[in-house]
Enzyme design. Structure first.
Site, PDB file in Angstrom:
ATOM      1  N   ASP A 161      -4.435 -16.198  10.702  1.00  9.84           N
ATOM      2  CA  ASP A 161      -4.948 -17.024   9.899  1.00  9.84           C
ATOM      3  C   ASP A 161      -3.748 -18.245   9.880  1.00  9.84           C
ATOM      4  O   ASP A 161      -2.492 -18.142   9.762  1.00  9.84           O
ATOM      5  CB  ASP A 161      -4.597 -16.450   8.131  1.00  9.84           C
ATOM      6  N   ASP A 204     -13.684 -25.792   9.569  1.00  8.65           N
ATOM      7  CA  ASP A 204     -14.806 -25.213   8.409  1.00  8.65           C
ATOM      8  C   ASP A 204     -15.342 -25.807   7.525  1.00  8.65           C
ATOM      9  O   ASP A 204     -13.721 -26.151   6.470  1.00  8.65           O
ATOM     10  CB  ASP A 204     -14.667 -24.069   8.254  1.00  8.65           C
ATOM     11  N   THR A 249     -16.175 -30.086  22.460  1.00 12.33           N
ATOM     12  CA  THR A 249     -15.886 -28.283  21.449  1.00 12.33           C
ATOM     13  C   THR A 249     -17.776 -28.141  21.378  1.00 12.33           C
ATOM     14  O   THR A 249     -18.549 -29.203  21.172  1.00 12.33           O
ATOM     15  CB  THR A 249     -15.487 -28.784  20.370  1.00 12.33           C
ATOM     16  N   PHE A 275     -18.874 -27.182  18.512  1.00  9.96           N
ATOM     17  CA  PHE A 275     -19.176 -28.063  17.301  1.00  9.96           C
ATOM     18  C   PHE A 275     -19.609 -29.355  17.918  1.00  9.96           C
ATOM     19  O   PHE A 275     -20.583 -29.653  16.870  1.00  9.96           O
ATOM     20  CB  PHE A 275     -18.672 -27.720  16.323  1.00  9.96           C
ATOM     21  N   GLU A 276     -19.104 -29.869  18.050  1.00  9.63           N
ATOM     22  CA  GLU A 276     -19.198 -30.922  18.567  1.00  9.63           C
ATOM     23  C   GLU A 276     -20.715 -31.782  19.170  1.00  9.63           C
ATOM     24  O   GLU A 276     -21.269 -32.470  19.151  1.00  9.63           O
ATOM     25  CB  GLU A 276     -18.091 -31.703  19.540  1.00  9.63           C
TER      26      GLU A 276
HETATM   27  C1  LIG Z   1     -16.608 -24.907  12.527  1.00 11.40           C
HETATM   28  S1  LIG Z   1     -15.607 -23.891  13.874  1.00 11.40           S
HETATM   29  C2  LIG Z   1     -14.766 -25.262  14.781  1.00 11.40           C
HETATM   30  C3  LIG Z   1     -14.609 -23.446  16.605  1.00 11.40           C
HETATM   31  C4  LIG Z   1     -14.351 -25.211  17.696  1.00 11.40           C
HETATM   32  N1  LIG Z   1     -12.719 -25.628  16.935  1.00 11.40           N
HETATM   33  C5  LIG Z   1     -15.236 -26.118  17.926  1.00 11.40           C
HETATM   34  O1  LIG Z   1     -15.370 -27.067  17.671  1.00 11.40           O
HETATM   35  O2  LIG Z   1     -16.323 -26.205  18.640  1.00 11.40           O
HETATM   36  C6  LIG Z   1     -14.465 -24.083  12.967  1.00 11.40           C
HETATM   37  C7  LIG Z   1     -13.848 -22.505  13.486  1.00 11.40           C
HETATM   38  O3  LIG Z   1     -12.141 -21.935  13.035  1.00 11.40           O
HETATM   39  C8  LIG Z   1     -11.856 -20.749  12.819  1.00 11.40           C
HETATM   40  N2  LIG Z   1     -10.828 -20.619  11.576  1.00 11.40           N
HETATM   41  C9  LIG Z   1     -11.633 -21.779  10.607  1.00 11.40           C
HETATM   42  N3  LIG Z   1      -9.723 -21.156   9.263  1.00 11.40           N
HETATM   43  C10 LIG Z   1      -8.928 -20.905  10.105  1.00 11.40           C
HETATM   44  C11 LIG Z   1      -7.470 -20.174   9.917  1.00 11.40           C
HETATM   45  N4  LIG Z   1      -7.030 -20.821   8.603  1.00 11.40           N
HETATM   46  N5  LIG Z   1      -6.666 -19.987  11.473  1.00 11.40           N
HETATM   47  C12 LIG Z   1      -7.375 -19.931  11.980  1.00 11.40           C
HETATM   48  N6  LIG Z   1      -8.098 -19.917  11.722  1.00 11.40           N
HETATM   49  C13 LIG Z   1      -9.115 -20.480  11.602  1.00 11.40           C
HETATM   50  C14 LIG Z   1     -12.786 -20.536  12.198  1.00 11.40           C
HETATM   51  O4  LIG Z   1     -13.137 -18.768  12.512  1.00 11.40           O
HETATM   52  C15 LIG Z   1     -13.992 -21.168  13.288  1.00 11.40           C
HETATM   53  O5  LIG Z   1     -13.846 -20.382  14.289  1.00 11.40           O
END
Ligand SMILES: C[S@@+](CC[C@H](N)C(=O)[O-])C[C@H]1O[C@@H](n2cnc3c(N)ncnc32)[C@H](O)[C@@H]1O
Length: 250
Positions: free
Chosen positions: A127, A150, A217, A219-220
């Protein structure tokens, strides 16, 4: 938030965000199994010793970690890591630390880092709130990148969003003076939340000048295909860092 919120105060607030004694922390992610390829699974064991950094509640020595003294960029939630790897390859003079919790994404990133021969990269699987609070020394980072966190769109889930006052306090104290907190989201109300929360932090000020192009990215790309707007907000850490042992900012 008070103007003198320091890392320790933020720690307490973050450890127990609900304010009730003994309740577990509210995480910004749900651990999903996800499908892993055999190669990703192998990478998690074979390549982790090369790139991986264990979580431990003690500050990291970043120079020791990368074997040199270079500016360090932290990316939170790097997903499959493709954008992180592109940045690391394009900027060999900078060091990159990526945090992610999702096994398949980390496996993919490890495989690609190794295949592309990327050296200026380390990964932590934990985390990000704990990592920034416990492992990142004050004033040590050139930039913290949070690309497409997220969104937790349902009202009752909003408390899971990463960008909260305590988190932003940790971000601000981890940045070097002049360092940047770079956020991108395609959720308009999350962008509003980021603006509201960061505006309240006395150490961060918005930057309105254009910033260099960054790589897209995963997601982008998905959001763009769906015609989503992009909300990109960059903030700069102001003021000097506190002296050793002094936790209050003036
Ligand atoms: C919506 S995805 C976006 C991934 C990437 N940044 C993209 O734009 O393609 C959000 C990512 O954040 C990670 N994530 C969410 N909360 C987190 C945390 N507290 N610590 C580490 N990773 C986290 C999730 O596992 C997920 O892979």
């Amino acid at each position: 938030m008070s103007g003198t919120l320091d890392k320790q105060q933020a720690v307490r607030a973050t450890k127990n965000p609900s304010g009730s004694q003994g309740s577990p922390a509210i995480r910004s992610f749900v651990r999903r199994r996800g499908r892993m390829t055999e190669a990703q699974r192998r990478a998690l064991s074979d390549l982790w010793p090369k790139y991986g950094v264990a979580y431990a509640p003690a500050p990291l020595d970043l120079q020791d970690l990368f074997g040199r003294d270079a500016p360090c960029i932290l990316e939170i939630g790097f997903g499959n890591g493709d954008a992180l790897l592109t940045q690391a390859r394009q900027n060999p003079d900078l060091d990159y630390l990526g945090i992610e919790v999702h096994d398949p994404g980390i496996g993919h990133c490890l495989l690609e880092a190794n295949r592309q021969g990327v050296e200026n990269l380390r990964l932590i699987q934990h985390d990000a709130v704990d990592v920034i609070r416990d492992q990142i020394p004050n004033g040590s980072l050139r930039s913290i990148n949070l690309f497409y966190p997220d969104p937790w769109p349902k009202k009752r889930h909003r408390k899971r969003r990463l960008v909260q006052p305590e988190f932003v306090a940790l971000v601000a104290t981890s940045l070097e003076p002049g360092g940047r907190f770079h956020t991108v989201t395609d959720w308009p109300d999350y962008a509003e939340q980021i603006t509201a929360v960061v505006d309240n932090n006395p150490l961060l000020a918005p930057i309105t000048t254009p910033h260099p192009k960054r790589s897209t990215t995963r997601f982008e790309a998905r959001g763009e295909a769906l015609g989503h707007d992009v909300f990109e907000q960059v903030y700069q850490r102001m003021l000097d860092i506190p002296k050793a042992g002094e936790k209050e900012y003036k």
